[in-house]
Design an enzyme around this catalytic site. Structure first.
Site, PDB file in Angstrom:
ATOM      1  CG  ASP A   1      -1.932  -1.166   1.171  1.00  0.00           C
ATOM      2  OD1 ASP A   1      -1.901  -1.951   0.205  1.00  0.00           O
ATOM      3  OD2 ASP A   1      -2.707  -1.305   2.133  1.00  0.00           O
TER       4      ASP A   1
ATOM      5  CE  LYS B   1      -3.471  -4.480   1.182  1.00  0.00           C
ATOM      6  NZ  LYS B   1      -4.222  -3.688   2.139  1.00  0.00           N
TER       7      LYS B   1
ATOM      8  CB  CYS C   1      -2.237  -2.784   5.285  1.00  0.00           C
ATOM      9  SG  CYS C   1      -3.888  -2.053   5.147  1.00  0.00           S
TER      10      CYS C   1
HETATM   11  C1  C5J Z   1      -3.020   0.509   5.548  1.00  0.00           C
HETATM   12  C2  C5J Z   1      -4.712   1.756   6.675  1.00  0.00           C
HETATM   13  N1  C5J Z   1      -2.516   0.329   4.342  1.00  0.00           N
HETATM   14  N2  C5J Z   1      -3.891   2.155   7.628  1.00  0.00           N
HETATM   15  N3  C5J Z   1      -4.271   1.031   5.625  1.00  0.00           N
HETATM   16  O1  C5J Z   1      -2.387   0.241   6.553  1.00  0.00           O
HETATM   17  O2  C5J Z   1      -5.885   2.041   6.726  1.00  0.00           O
END
Ligand code: C5J
Length: 221
Positions: free
Chosen positions: A24, A129, A162
């Protein structure tokens, strides 16, 4: 086999069976005006890991090993975004609303894409995702098994959301998981520290953690 100095004890890395998962590193989390910033977070903390993450990706590319990128995002009709997820956060700017970089966390919008500094190259897998974990509602497990991958190196954001969720999913599926300490970050430094402590505690109950330089050296051994 190559030995990586790691917490809580050295990680025995088998390069041909290893892939890198970059979680991400999207504009919505890392750039001003994105989803992370709208939640009141300081994105400069996350931006600090870009050089180390780039070095890690380069190390895997140089070694000819798989690099897989994930993006947390949803379909434009939000059919894969549970209301319970959408209803939380900043009430004036929710997932799917129009933000400074297009609709927040929506597939195909500029904000949902990976930052230019770490952009995937041809041949690398990019997985969208809908959840925090990268195994949920994606073909990740099948992709890895087809490539003969047994060990996963993790980078990306955020460490305790994540990244940690995906490491736990991977650990339960039998992968050996190694977190790149200087290529992961949280909006809350104390959460990053706690996540690494949780992952490595009790004899690597979820996995190991090591520095990018040590990992890059091992994959190119
Ligand atoms: C991730 C989030 N990528 N913190 N998403 O950690 O909402």
């Amino acid at each position: 086999m190559a030995i990586v100095e790691a917490r809580p004890f050295p990680f025995v890395l088998d390069p041909p069976a290893t892939a890198l998962i970059v979680i991400d590193m999207q504009r919505d989390f890392v750039e001003p005006g994105g989803f992370g910033a709208t939640l009141g977070n300081d994105v400069s903390l996350l931006r600090a890991i870009i050089p180390a993450t780039a070095a890690l990706i380069k190390g895997f590319r140089d070694a000819g090993l798989p690099v897989i990128h994930t993006r947390e995002c949803h379909r434009p009709d939000l059919s894969d975004c549970p209301p319970a997820k959408r209803e939380r956060g900043n009430p004036s700017l929710r997932i799917g609303d129009e933000g400074a970089m297009g609709r927040i966390l929506i597939s195909g919008e500029p904000g949902a894409d990976i930052i230019p500094e770490l952009y995937p190259i041809k041949g690398e897998t990019v997985l969208d995702k809908p959840g925090k974990g990268a195994f949920y509602a994606t073909p990740l497990d099948e992709i890895l098994r087809e490539k003969g991958v047994r060990q996963l190196v993790f980078a990306g954001v955020t460490t305790e959301v994540c990244v940690q969720t995906t490491m736990r999913e991977a650990n339960d599926r039998g992968y050996e998981c190694l977190l790149a300490i200087d290529a992961t970050e949280s909006y809350f430094p104390e959460f990053k520290k706690a996540a690494i402590d949780m992952i490595t505690a009790q004899g690597a109950i979820v996995g190991w953690a090591a520095a990018v330089d040590d990992i890059v050296r091992a994959v190119n051994d």
